[in-house]
Design an enzyme around this catalytic site. Structure first.
Site, PDB file in Angstrom:
ATOM      1  N   TYR A   1       0.732  -1.146  -0.349  1.00  0.00           N
ATOM      2  CA  TYR A   1       0.316  -0.309   0.250  1.00  0.00           C
ATOM      3  C   TYR A   1       1.499   1.206  -0.022  1.00  0.00           C
ATOM      4  O   TYR A   1       1.614   1.576   1.295  1.00  0.00           O
ATOM      5  CB  TYR A   1      -0.780   0.126   1.226  1.00  0.00           C
ATOM      6  CG  TYR A   1      -1.329   1.519   1.693  1.00  0.00           C
ATOM      7  CD1 TYR A   1      -2.672   2.098   0.444  1.00  0.00           C
ATOM      8  CD2 TYR A   1      -1.589   2.315   2.998  1.00  0.00           C
ATOM      9  CE1 TYR A   1      -3.071   2.990   1.149  1.00  0.00           C
ATOM     10  CE2 TYR A   1      -2.192   3.051   2.992  1.00  0.00           C
ATOM     11  CZ  TYR A   1      -3.367   3.785   2.188  1.00  0.00           C
ATOM     12  OH  TYR A   1      -3.625   4.839   2.309  1.00  0.00           O
TER      13      TYR A   1
ATOM     14  N   ASP B   1      -0.980  -7.782   6.123  1.00  0.00           N
ATOM     15  CA  ASP B   1      -2.009  -6.603   6.345  1.00  0.00           C
ATOM     16  C   ASP B   1      -2.895  -7.067   5.415  1.00  0.00           C
ATOM     17  O   ASP B   1      -3.149  -7.333   4.846  1.00  0.00           O
ATOM     18  CB  ASP B   1      -1.349  -5.706   4.663  1.00  0.00           C
ATOM     19  CG  ASP B   1      -2.047  -4.451   4.914  1.00  0.00           C
ATOM     20  OD1 ASP B   1      -3.401  -4.336   5.592  1.00  0.00           O
ATOM     21  OD2 ASP B   1      -2.365  -3.243   5.127  1.00  0.00           O
TER      22      ASP B   1
HETATM   23  C1  LIG Z   1      -6.164   2.158   3.724  1.00  0.00           C
HETATM   24  C2  LIG Z   1      -4.769   1.030   3.793  1.00  0.00           C
HETATM   25  C3  LIG Z   1      -4.134   1.484   5.062  1.00  0.00           C
HETATM   26  C4  LIG Z   1      -4.158   1.974   5.742  1.00  0.00           C
HETATM   27  O1  LIG Z   1      -5.084   2.762   6.438  1.00  0.00           O
HETATM   28  P1  LIG Z   1      -5.547   4.025   6.927  1.00  0.00           P
HETATM   29  O2  LIG Z   1      -6.707   3.682   7.822  1.00  0.00           O
HETATM   30  O3  LIG Z   1      -5.859   4.746   5.615  1.00  0.00           O
HETATM   31  O4  LIG Z   1      -4.317   4.136   7.943  1.00  0.00           O
HETATM   32  C5  LIG Z   1      -3.333  -0.107   4.337  1.00  0.00           C
HETATM   33  N1  LIG Z   1      -2.696  -1.254   4.194  1.00  0.00           N
HETATM   34  C6  LIG Z   1      -4.289  -1.431   3.301  1.00  0.00           C
HETATM   35  C7  LIG Z   1      -3.879  -2.629   2.130  1.00  0.00           C
HETATM   36  C8  LIG Z   1      -5.309   0.050   3.323  1.00  0.00           C
HETATM   37  O5  LIG Z   1      -6.186  -0.442   1.881  1.00  0.00           O
END
Ligand SMILES: *Cc1c(COP(=O)(O)O)cnc(C)c1O
Length: 378
Positions: free
Chosen positions: A102, A174
């Site tokens: 990301y 993630d």
């Molecule tokens: C949006 C996103 C983030 C970051 O999250 P926030 O809540 O915007 O700080 C991290 N990883 C992925 C895959 C995302 O889509």
């Protein structure tokens, strides 16, 4: 806390808070108080809300159960969660991240953490030989994102976890695009699961949040607990309550979003104005078989290449009437975005790529909207 052994959908609805004794309210009340009386009248362990808080505790315990971990810690955004995990490392430690991580996460590492001497290698995480080549004696953390945003690649979680354990590094996934409904990385041996709860978990595009779920309540987990309490990037009680409320419909929403994603990706895949579709539910996806084995559904987000270039892609996005041209993903509304221009320098997204996050609308309405926007290119 109730002793709970229920299955995922039930857990998501009920959470872990006991029924409110004073009123019988079936939803946990919102506690705005930052401070809690000690001693004579109460038996609770709460003292000050940076350290712990009833609404946050309920959300953390529920998310830990949904991911099959022992502990979870909630933060004020997904990137605040990632930052807390990086704060648990020390200067000179080496981490490995995927090339298609990301974009905001890469910026956080490059623009902030490298100044604190965090050493970072970037690899194609779908190529395990590249990952092995990047390992060093100082490697402390391997970060994967599966499916990835916005190139929707799928990483073999079990194999990455094995490689990480072999060299004593923490493996982190993630799982924002995976969602706890479709994929539980801890089942494949990952040590930590991270979510931007801003996305599918809250699901209504109205709260920012993040979480780290630890497979084991070990030394590293305790360090992150300390960072959460002393650095204080915590979510507000109201945000926790909103995310807890969003969770109640998580499995229903994700099921419908996956259905819509498959129908519309099949449609896009055969459209003359579309050059390529990135979605693990298509047989043409390079990790289709892996996704089938690792996930319970193929996800709610896809990307596609519009025939032509940036101009054609942006023109399609701007002609949509129902699907919002807006950032973020995982919510009830469908959204489309031209990632190349949003991400700017260093982007991995091709100039003719549009990322689409499927909502829970009627699939035919979404199809008609895409059709009228795409057909103008023919
Ligand atoms: C949006 C996103 C983030 C970051 O999250 P926030 O809540 O915007 O700080 C991290 N990883 C992925 C895959 C995302 O889509």
């Amino acid at each position: 806390m109730k002793k709970i052994k229920y299955r995922q959908e039930t857990l998501a609805v009920h959470g872990t808070a006991t029924t409110d004794e004073a009123t019988g309210s079936i939803n946990q009340p919102l506690y705005l108080s930052t401070t809690f009386e000690r001693g004579k009248n109460v038996s609770s362990d709460f003292a000050y809300s940076r350290e712990s808080h009833p609404n946050r505790e309920n959300l953390e315990a529920t998310l830990a159960l949904l991911e099959g971990g022992e502990r979870a810690f909630c933060f004020s955004s997904g990137l605040a969660a990632m930052s807390a995990l990086l704060q648990s490392l020390k200067a000179g430690d080496h981490i490995i991240i995927p090339r298609d991580i990301y974009f905001g996460a890469k910026n956080l590492i490059k623009n902030i953490w490298e100044r604190w001497n965090l050493d970072c290698s970037i690899v194609d995480m779908t190529d395990l030989e590249q990952l092995k080549m990047a390992l060093r004696d100082t490697t402390k953390l391997i970060w994967v994102e599966s499916p990835s945003n916005p190139l929707i690649s799928v990483v073999d979680l079990k194999k990455v976890a094995e490689i990480a354990h072999h060299c004593g590094a923490l493996s982190v996934c993630d799982n924002t695009l995976g969602t706890p409904v479709l994929q539980n990385p801890i089942d494949f041996g990952m040590d930590v699961v991270m979510h931007s709860t801003t996305k599918a978990i809250n699901g209504h595009s109205d709260v920012l949040g993040g979480v780290l779920v630890f497979a084991k309540d070990d030394v590293h987990c305790q360090r992150v607990k300390e960072i959460q309490a002393s650095a204080g990037a915590v979510p507000s009680p109201f945000d926790c309550m909103m995310i807890q409320r969003g969770l109640q419909t998580l499995s229903l929403r994700v099921q419908k979003q996956c259905e819509n994603a498959q129908i519309l990706c099949d449609y896009l895949d055969q459209h003359e104005a579309v050059e390529h579709v990135y979605y693990p539910g298509l047989k043409s996806h390079p990790q289709h078989e892996l996704a089938k084995h690792q996930m319970k559904g193929f996800g709610t987000v896809a990307s596609f290449l519009v025939r032509g270039g940036e101009v054609e892609a942006r023109s399609v996005a701007s002609k949509l009437q129902l699907i919002f041209e807006a950032t973020s993903l995982g919510g009830t509304h469908s959204k489309i975005e031209h990632r190349h221009s949003i991400e700017g320098a260093g982007t991995q997204a091709p100039p003719n790529l549009l990322r689409i996050s499927f909502g829970i609308e009627n699939a035919m309405d979404l199809k008609e909207d895409l059709e009228q926007a795409l057909n103008q290119l023919l």
